[in-house]
Design a protein around this motif. Structure first.
Motif, PDB file in Angstrom:
ATOM      1  N   GLY A  97      49.381  66.842  45.861  1.00  0.00           N
ATOM      2  CA  GLY A  97      50.773  66.477  46.152  1.00  0.00           C
ATOM      3  C   GLY A  97      51.092  66.526  47.637  1.00  0.00           C
ATOM      4  O   GLY A  97      52.225  66.815  48.014  1.00  0.00           O
ATOM      5  N   LEU A  98      50.104  66.257  48.485  1.00  0.00           N
ATOM      6  CA  LEU A  98      50.320  66.313  49.941  1.00  0.00           C
ATOM      7  C   LEU A  98      51.320  65.233  50.382  1.00  0.00           C
ATOM      8  O   LEU A  98      51.198  64.074  49.986  1.00  0.00           O
ATOM      9  N   VAL A  99      52.280  65.652  51.202  1.00  0.00           N
ATOM     10  CA  VAL A  99      53.266  64.717  51.761  1.00  0.00           C
ATOM     11  C   VAL A  99      53.119  64.741  53.273  1.00  0.00           C
ATOM     12  O   VAL A  99      53.107  65.810  53.887  1.00  0.00           O
ATOM     13  N   LEU A 100      52.982  63.576  53.869  1.00  0.00           N
ATOM     14  CA  LEU A 100      52.817  63.483  55.318  1.00  0.00           C
ATOM     15  C   LEU A 100      54.163  63.246  55.978  1.00  0.00           C
ATOM     16  O   LEU A 100      55.010  62.531  55.442  1.00  0.00           O
ATOM     17  N   SER A 101      54.330  63.839  57.167  1.00  0.00           N
ATOM     18  CA  SER A 101      55.545  63.572  57.930  1.00  0.00           C
ATOM     19  C   SER A 101      55.212  63.530  59.414  1.00  0.00           C
ATOM     20  O   SER A 101      54.272  64.186  59.873  1.00  0.00           O
ATOM     21  N   ASP A 102      55.984  62.759  60.144  1.00  0.00           N
ATOM     22  CA  ASP A 102      55.816  62.663  61.601  1.00  0.00           C
ATOM     23  C   ASP A 102      57.021  61.870  62.110  1.00  0.00           C
ATOM     24  O   ASP A 102      57.734  61.231  61.333  1.00  0.00           O
ATOM     25  N   ILE A 103      57.195  61.894  63.412  1.00  0.00           N
ATOM     26  CA  ILE A 103      58.257  61.073  64.006  1.00  0.00           C
ATOM     27  C   ILE A 103      57.897  59.592  63.928  1.00  0.00           C
ATOM     28  O   ILE A 103      58.737  58.717  63.951  1.00  0.00           O
ATOM     29  N   LYS A 104      56.585  59.335  63.813  1.00  0.00           N
ATOM     30  CA  LYS A 104      56.115  57.940  63.670  1.00  0.00           C
ATOM     31  C   LYS A 104      55.051  57.905  62.567  1.00  0.00           C
ATOM     32  O   LYS A 104      54.356  58.902  62.348  1.00  0.00           O
ATOM     33  N   ALA A 105      54.932  56.779  61.904  1.00  0.00           N
ATOM     34  CA  ALA A 105      53.952  56.676  60.817  1.00  0.00           C
ATOM     35  C   ALA A 105      52.531  56.631  61.371  1.00  0.00           C
ATOM     36  O   ALA A 105      52.310  56.047  62.436  1.00  0.00           O
ATOM     37  N   PRO A 106      51.551  57.240  60.670  1.00  0.00           N
ATOM     38  CA  PRO A 106      50.154  57.069  61.096  1.00  0.00           C
ATOM     39  C   PRO A 106      49.789  55.588  61.062  1.00  0.00           C
ATOM     40  O   PRO A 106      50.202  54.872  60.152  1.00  0.00           O
TER      41      PRO A 106
END
Ligand SMILES: NC(=O)c1ccc[n+]([C@@H]2O[C@H](COP(=O)([O-])OP(=O)(O)OC[C@H]3O[C@@H](n4cnc5c(N)ncnc54)[C@H](O)[C@@H]3O)[C@@H](O)[C@H]2O)c1
Length: 273
Positions: free
Chosen positions: A27-36
């Motif tokens: 169930g890993l959720v990725l987050s960042d100010i910009k998308a990979p």
């Protein structure tokens, strides 16, 4: 853990963890100010600027554990450090508290203690000696982690990472390198070890030239498999001579982070060891 949030997912370490973590945390959720750039259809991504409280609060909804990588990853002007690593880090822990997050792994840095000489071996409970505004911001995050652990019951781990990569890139990194799968071991201790309250560990592999006493991490179950010594001959052959380096960069563990903007008298450097 069902839902684990990885901040800073579009960055360098995020690139390794996006490959290594899904089998452990589906169930890993990725987050960042910009998308990979190479975001896959199988990945879940939530765009959030950690400097904006409402955005990171939205990303933390329903999350049980957080691996916090997001922010400035090196020295920068104070305004940039303030926004991403001070305000942003506070917003992250506040959002975690409000969302009922159980565990946070905060990725701090060797630069929180960079002004220890290379001839010393330091445990995790030394007096901090940050080598940069960046290092100071990491100590702020470590402090926040301890406060949220003891005041709000979140299990928090501060990982003082050396340098993550497939191999150590220079002589300094023979001491501080960590192989990505070893980092995963440390993250799992932080997210899964029963009864964890607040821990600080060095994020380094099994390096013969290490400057860190990481026995506490080993007592918590860390069994690193990477060995920088396997790369030592090749790395040292390519190393520039000491005469080409700033004395503070050579003397202290933090390397060039110590030398940048250095204005003390280098001839008395060893008096300040
Ligand atoms: N790379 C290393 O070996 C190393 C060593 C010690 C510590 N660290 C720490 O690990 C973390 C990740 O390092 P990295 O090498 O992947 O860095 P990186 O710079 O490649 O990635 C950092 C990520 O954070 C994101 N980010 C920056 N500001 C943000 C904001 N306001 N809101 C949301 N996201 C934001 C960036 O977009 C970037 O994708 C950093 O906190 C860094 O300080 C890294």
């Amino acid at each position: 853990m069902q839902r684990v949030l990885l901040t800073g997912a579009a960055g360098n370490i995020g690139g390794y963890l996006r490959k290594l973590l899904p089998p452990v945390y589906p169930g890993l959720v990725l987050s960042d100010i910009k998308a990979p750039k190479d975001l896959q259809p199988s990945e879940t991504f939530i765009q959030a600027d950690i400097a904006k409280a409402d955005e990171i609060e939205r990303a933390c909804q329903g999350v049980e554990g957080i691996i916090h990588l997001g922010g400035r990853s090196g020295e920068a002007p104070w305004e940039a450090i303030l926004e991403a690593n001070i305000v942003g880090c506070y917003n992250l822990f506040e959002a975690a508290r409000k969302a009922g997050v159980k565990r946070v792994v905060f990725v701090t840095s060797n630069h929180a203690v960079g002004f220890y000489p290379r001839e010393t071996t330091i445990p995790t409970d030394v007096i901090p000696r940050p080598d940069s505004r960046y290092g100071v911001s990491k100590l702020f995050g470590e402090g926040l982690g301890a406060m949220y652990a003891y005041k709000h019951g979140i299990g928090v781990t501060s990982l003082r990472i050396g340098n993550v990569g497939d191999k150590p890139l220079d002589a300094r990194r023979l001491a501080i390198w960590i192989r990505p799968d070893d980092l995963v071991q440390l993250i799992r201790i932080g997210l899964e070890r029963p009864g964890l309250v607040y821990e600080v560990m060095y994020g380094v592999s099994d390096n013969q030239r290490s400057w860190y006493d990481n026995s506490h991490a080993r007592a918590l179950g860390y069994d690193p498999q990477g060995r920088s010594e396997d790369f030592a001959a090749q790395v040292l052959a390519a190393e520039p001579p000491a005469s080409q380096k700033h004395p503070a960069a050579e003397y202290y563990q933090g390397g060039t982070f110590c030398a940048d903007e250095y204005s003390a008298d280098v001839s008395t450097l060893k008096d300040r060891s």
